[in-house]
Each structure stands twice: as structure tokens, then as C-alpha cells.
Design an enzyme around this catalytic site. Structure first.
Site, PDB file in Angstrom:
ATOM      1  N   ASP A   1       0.798  -1.233   0.000  1.00 42.71           N
ATOM      2  CA  ASP A   1       0.000   0.000   0.000  1.00 42.71           C
ATOM      3  C   ASP A   1       0.834   1.289   0.000  1.00 42.71           C
ATOM      4  O   ASP A   1       1.825   1.391   0.737  1.00 42.71           O
ATOM      5  CB  ASP A   1      -0.863   0.089   1.265  1.00 42.71           C
TER       6      ASP A   1
ATOM      7  N   GLN B   1       4.228   0.511   2.185  1.00 47.03           N
ATOM      8  CA  GLN B   1       4.418  -0.748   2.900  1.00 47.03           C
ATOM      9  C   GLN B   1       5.541  -1.506   2.210  1.00 47.03           C
ATOM     10  O   GLN B   1       5.479  -1.762   0.989  1.00 47.03           O
ATOM     11  CB  GLN B   1       3.122  -1.561   2.862  1.00 47.03           C
TER      12      GLN B   1
HETATM   13  N1  DQQ Z   1      -2.089  -3.675   4.016  1.00 45.64           N
HETATM   14  C1  DQQ Z   1      -3.510  -3.812   4.073  1.00 45.64           C
HETATM   15  C2  DQQ Z   1      -3.864  -2.873   5.181  1.00 45.64           C
HETATM   16  C3  DQQ Z   1      -2.786  -3.100   6.159  1.00 45.64           C
HETATM   17  C4  DQQ Z   1      -1.591  -3.269   5.295  1.00 45.64           C
HETATM   18  C5  DQQ Z   1      -4.165  -3.494   2.770  1.00 45.64           C
HETATM   19  C6  DQQ Z   1      -0.594  -4.288   5.798  1.00 45.64           C
HETATM   20  O1  DQQ Z   1      -5.137  -3.111   5.709  1.00 45.64           O
HETATM   21  O2  DQQ Z   1      -2.651  -2.024   7.069  1.00 45.64           O
HETATM   22  O3  DQQ Z   1      -3.462  -4.033   1.696  1.00 45.64           O
HETATM   23  O4  DQQ Z   1       0.485  -4.420   4.912  1.00 45.64           O
END
Ligand code: DQQ
Length: 646
Positions: A133, A149
Site C-alpha cells: 500500500d 508498505q
Molecule cells: N495492508 C492492508 C492494510 C494493512 C496493510 C491493505 C498491511 O489493511 O494495514 O493491503 O500491509
């Protein structure tokens, strides 16, 4: 211009060689229980409310079945809904990150040359390893900041930290050191998604999801260590973290992804956070003055039965009549509010337009049939966990989205990286239709345009393919417009509607469009196309689609037909913009009313072998295409030369 035509060879049904194979498939005691206790009554009433809204539906029929009922034009990939495979990470409450589970085997006889070609040239992606994300985007002291992320250790999801990169134009990027890593008990299992808020006094607040040592999802606060550093390199986590914990009645794995904050009439800040009760997706609202202590609002911002866990909620205003974006706190009769949720169950980003009522902290959709999760999607292709921010530099709202891989984890491990971010897109309300947003690549992408080739009124007769001789066809910005010329035909209704049958359909009024990343002999190709459901007189229903099914000879990658209805207004031609960047194709129809991102892994249509064609598979019309095509330069995306900073 080469206008040689060749017969278009429709697929003889489903060729197993080209068909995608769907994969085989604590809570601990917390301080602050006093606040939580006060929430119990609220939650009980919430549960009551949701139960009152109707019986829960079994998970296997939602929300795709709802798509069929309420928005039949959506094409949902069947293989994404029929898999019984439980992805790694799901037990933690995290969406599937790839498919299928890790194995030692490559899914195809990939070569290093193929893998190298798959890397994009002007999309943002880290130098190596896994990304998902986009997080906390913002503009500060001349720099756009993108956090994301990121797994610094591997090309598959895990050990999630916040990667960080900066840009002055949203196209050329410089990687910075990791902004936050999993080094505290409250984020020991990962520094998960979150959002930035710029305060009027110049402070920056970052709220993110911590996955605790006990796998409980909590909200944490961080701020830049040094606001005079335009690069915002160092981040400090608040000593009182976590600032929010899952309220009673909510599973500890169902509480994540705080939004950018906005202010209400009382001057206090509000945020919303995604969750679910049974299979009802919900968005909690919290009030705060200092981002350290919070009060939960009495009701939820919104809830939609059957949509499952809402991840990465986004909530922002769009101007009804205007071409600029507005800051997140704006709420007056000149705006509508967009509510977006990333649906964990289906990995699709759904949005809806509506009105935000500050007095009772609720949002109401303009059209309940197109509510969040059962109506419009930001992108009908491979796209998830998106986030917007208001760019005060250019007074626009910018949308980022994550393009996940559709190959296997073993392939990703072999190539050493996984995932790409979309080209940032401006987002506006479509005041011509009044029913949807329009998304468009940021204007800065045009800096990459090199030489262009123009084609005017290229006739593409029914059942033919026309090659467009433009040289290398791997980094392109394509504007294409089609004029349709119905043939003498007794039929006025197309037997083939929607996108489901793919580009090989031979309907009366379509499909017609372009073939990107295609090899000379058309053994690999990705059609981006229009299909008209009925005659060109009276009401025409138009679909915009992308067919990945012949995009690669590799058998074990998802290859879907994606698409949706697109509004075409009186007097408008059918037109699209298509950005081709090696293995990513982003396609925008009718100025960005419908958008499709394709993730493709060709094995032969690569490097100099990649070509561009027009095609017309209709039986009842010819089309004339007018195109402007630019070769695009590569963006400069490299580590920041920190050693050169004094
Ligand atoms: N990725 C999800 C989110 C979370 C994150 C969505 C964890 O809900 O916070 O792809 O990598």
C-alpha cells in the site's frame, strides 16, 4: 505508417495454454479500558442496527453477487472469487498479497531478460523486494513524499516497514532510508498502513496501524523528528503509543488504517478507521484535539452489509463544479464527499459519492444502489489499497494505488521484487455525468513525452487488425479516438454485451480498440477496447475493457478480462488514453470515467518485439481511429545522494 491488415484470429474458445489457473488453494489486556467500556453500549447498539438492516449473507456470495444485482456492468474475475486457497497473512487480518503459496519451482521458464524487461520505466517501484500500500503521501517544503508498505528483506509480504521516497514532480523519485521499522511492542508485527495530516501550525501528524507483538491492530502516532528537514528523514514514534485499540465487540484483527484527519465545525479533528461486524463493512469515527486521546463518535460514518472488512478507507471532498481539488476539511454545499473502502474479501477498491452530515457524523450515498462496495470501482483492473492526498502545491487531489503482482511468489522471489504503484492520478468529480469521479494521470507525466507519431482516420474494417508502425512500443502515452460507422445491418442490438467474452467476441458493435504489448504474429497481446451493447441510435451502453487472457504464454499468472460500463455522452466519440510501461498498462476511457490497470507478463512481446495494433472484431461496423502516440522517456528513480548533503 504501415496499414497492412491481417485477419484477426479469434480464440477458439478457452485455450488451456492461455487460461489463468486460480491458485489451489488476543487480545491482551489494555490500559484505557475506561474509554473502551463507554464504547460497549455504542457497539451493542451498532450490532443491533446492523442486524436490523437484514440477514447476513454467507461470505461466498458477497459482494460479487451484489455486484451482479446492483451493477451488472462490472466484470468480476471469476478466478478471484472461486479460490479456496487461504493466503498467507490472512490469519493476521491482512489481505492476500500474492498467489499461490511459496514453492521452489518457477512457474515458467523465465529468463533474466524477461524478468528485467518486466521492471517498469516510469512507475514508482523500490529497487528491490516487496511493496504494497501507498502510505501517508504529502507535499512538504518543495518535496512530494511517498511512504509505502515495504519488506526490506524479501520479495514477498512480511516484516512490514515504511519505505520512503521523495520527488519534486511526482515522476522522478529518490529513495530515502526507511521511515519507520517494526521496533516497538505495539508494531512488532509490522508498521502497517496509515495517513498524514498537515496541521495549520505546520506540524505533521502521521497515524499508522501497528500490529502488536500479540497481533492486535492498534493506531499509533508518529511525527517528523525535524520539521526543518524538507526530506523528513527521521520519524519519532509517540511514547504513549498506541493511541487507539480495537473497541469491544470488534475482532483485534479487524481495526486498521486510520485516514487523514479533517476538522469539524467545533474545530476538533476527526479520523475514520475501517472495520467490520460480522460481514458488514463499517467505518468508525473518532474525535481528537491532540491526536493522543480520542473519543469515539456515537454512530458509524457508514456501514454496508455484506461487504466484509473495510481496509484503507479514504474520505474526502470533491468540488461539484470546478477543476481544482480541495483540502480534506472542506464541507459546504459546493462539494460532495467520496467514501472509499478497499474490500479485503475481494481486493477491490470501491468508492461512492455522497453527502457528509457533520451534525451526526454520517455519510449518505447519492445513490444507494451504488453504495460503497456494491457500485463503482476506482479501477476495474489490478489495483488496491489506494490513498489520496490534497496537494496544496498545485491545488489538486492526487490518488495513489498499489498494483499487485499476478504471477507466483516463487517467480517474485526469483526476479527479486514485487509490486508497482500506479502513476499518480488527479481526481475530480465528473460534473458532466454527475455520477462518477474522473481520474487522470498527473500532468507531470507529460514531461516524459519524447517524439510523437500521429495517425488520422485510420480505417479499421470489421474483422481486421491494423499495425501502427511506431517503432518500440514498450513505453507509450497513447491518445486514441474512434469514430464508428455502422454497416448496413438489420441488427440493432449487439449479441455480445459487456466484457465477459473478451476481445475475441464477434459482436455486432464491437469489440474494437488497440492491442498493446503484442508480438508481430499476435500470439501475445493485450487488447484495450470498447464494446457497444446496442445500436448507435438511441441509448447506447458502452463498455470499456481490457483482456489479459492472451497477454502471456506463461500459464500460471492470472489473466483476466476486466472492465465496466463507461458513460459516453451525446456528441462524444469513444476515446481513451493508455499508458504502456513494460508490464503495466493503465487505461483511461472517456477522460477517466472508467479506468483499468493491467498487469501482464509477456514472454515474446518484449523489448523490440513489442508492437502496437488497432483491431476491430465487430461484425456490424467499421471504425476510424485517430491517434496521437508519444514514446515516453524513463523516469529517474534512484537512491537519494545523501552523502552529498552538507
Ligand atoms: N495492508 C492492508 C492494510 C494493512 C496493510 C491493505 C498491511 O489493511 O494495514 O493491503 O500491509
Amino acid at each position: 505508417m504501415d496499414t497492412s491488415t491481417s485477419a484477426y484470429a479469434p480464440l477458439p474458445g478457452e485455450d488451456p495454454l492461455f487460461s489463468g489457473h486460480p491458485p489451489a488453494s488476543l487480545r491482551r489486556s489494555w490500559k484505557g479500558f475506561a474509554v473502551i467500556f463507554a464504547s460497549v453500549l455504542f457497539l451493542l447498539s451498532l450490532v443491533g442496527l446492523i442486524i436490523h438492516q437484514g440477514p447476513q449473507q454467507p461470505p461466498d456470495v458477497m459482494p460479487d453477487k451484489q455486484d451482479e444485482h446492483h451493477h451488472p456492468q462490472s466484470t468480476t474475475p471469476a478466478s478471484e472469487t472461486t479460490s479456496s486457497w487461504e493466503p498467507r497473512g490472512k490469519a493476521l487480518g491482512v489481505s492476500a498479497k500474492s498467489n499461490p503459496p511459496v514453492s521452489d519451482e518457477l512457474s515458467y521458464n523465465w529468463t533474466n531478460a524477461m524478468f528485467s524487461w518486466q521492471r517498469t520505466a516510469f512507475h514508482f517501484q523500490p529497487e528491490r523486494n516487496w511493496m504494497n500500500d501507498p502510505n501517508g503521501p504529502l507535499f512538504y517544503k518543495g518535496w512530494y513524499h511517498l511512504f509505502y508498505q515495504y519488506n526490506p528483506d524479501s520479495a514477498i509480504w512480511g516484516n512490514i516497514t515504511w519505505g520512503h521516497a521523495v520527488s519534486t514532480d511526482l515522476i522522478h523519485w529518490l529513495y530515502l532510508p526507511l521511515a519507520m521499522v517494526a521496533d516497538q511492542w505495539y508494531d512488532a508485527n509490522g508498521v502497517w498502513s496509515g495517513s498524514a495530516t498537515l496541521l495549520p501550525d505546520g506540524q505533521i501528524v502521521m497515524l499508522y496501524t501497528g500490529d502488536t507483538v500479540d497481533a492486535v491492530q492498534v493506531v499509533c502516532l508518529a511525527h517528523p523528528a525535524n520539521l526543518s528537514d524538507p526530506l523528513l528523514i527521521d520519524w519519532v514514534k509517540y511514547s504513549g503509543n498506541p493511541v487507539l485499540t480495537p473497541p469491544p465487540g470488534i475482532l483485534t484483527t479487524d481495526f486498521r488504517d486510520p485516514t487523514t484527519a479533517w476538522t469539524g465545525p467545533d474545530g476538533k479533528w476527526r479520523i475514520t478507521i475501517g472495520s467490520k461486524v460480522n460481514t458488514t463493512g463499517i467505518s468508525f469515527v473518532y474525535h481528537t484535539e491532540d491526536f493522543k486521546t480520542y473519543n469515539m463518535s456515537k454512530g458509524v460514518l457508514h456501514a454496508v452489509p455484506g461487504t466484509g472488512m473495510w481496509e484503507c478507507i479514504d474520505f474526502y471532498p470533491v468540488v461539484i463544479n470546478g477543476s481544482k481539488g480541495v483540502e480534506t476539511s472542506v464541507n459546504n454545499p459546493s462539494v460532495k464527499h467520496v467514501l472509499k473502502a478497499s474490500l479485503d474479501d475481494t481486493k477491490v477498491d470501491h468508492y461512492a459519492l455522497g453527502t457528509y452530515f457533520e451534525e451526526n457524523e454520517t455519510w449518505v450515498p447519492d445513490n444507494p444502489a451504488l453504495d460503497v462496495g456494491i457500485g463503482l470501482k476506482y479501477d476495474y483492473g489490478r489495483y488496491y489499497a489506494s490513498k489520496t492526498f490534497y496537494d496544496q502545491n498545485k491545488e489538486r487531489r492526487i490518488l495513489w494505488g498499489w498494483i499487485n503482482e499476478t504471477d507466483t511468489e516463487s517467480d517474485d522471489l526469483a526476479k527479486g521484487w514485487a509490486s508497482v504503484q500506479t502513476i499518480p492520478r488527479t481526481v475530480l468529480f465528473d460534473n458532466k455525468t454527475g455520477t462518477n469521479l474522473i481520474q487522470w494521470p498527473v500532468e507531470e507525466i507529460e514531461e516524459l513525452r519524447l517524439n510523437n507519431t500521429d495517425f488520422s482516420d485510420v480505417l479499421v474494417e470489421a474483422g481486421t487488425v491494423v499495425e501502427l508502425d511506431i517503432g518500440t512500443a514498450t513505453q507509450l502515452d497513447i491518445l486514441v479516438e474512434f469514430e464508428v460507422e455502422p454497416l448496413e445491418s438489420s441488427e440493432t442490438v449487439n449479441s455480445s454485451v459487456g466484457c465477459g467474452g473478451g476481445a475475441v467476441d464477434r459482436g455486432t458493435f464491437g469489440p474494437f480498440g488497440i492491442l498493446v504489448i503484442a508480438d508481430e504474429t499476435l500470439t501475445e497481446l493485450t487488447p484495450i477496447y470498447f464494446n457497444l451493447a446496442n445500436s448507435t441510435e438511441g441509448d447506447v451502453t458502452t463498455y470499456f475493457c481490457a483482456d489479459e487472457r492472451r497477454s502471456s504464454k506463461a500459464p500460471d499468472v492470472f489473466k483476466q478480462v476486466y472492465g465496466s460500463e463507461v458513460p459516453v455522452l451525446d456528441g462524444e466519440k469513444h476515446f481513451a488514453r493508455v499508458l504502456v510501461d513494460h508490464s503495466i498498462v493503465e487505461s483511461f476511457a472517456q477522460g477517466g470515467r472508467t479506468v483499468i490497470t493491467s498487469r501482464v507478463y509477456p514472454t515474446e512481446a518484449i523489448y523490440g518485439a513489442a508492437r502496437l495494433f488497432l483491431f476491430n472484431n465487430a461484425t456490424g461496423l467499421n471504425v476510424k481511429a485517430t491517434l496521437k502516440i508519444w514514446q515516453l522517456n524513463s523516469a529517474f528513480i534512484h537512491p537519494f545522494p545523501l552523502d552529498q548533503i552538507q
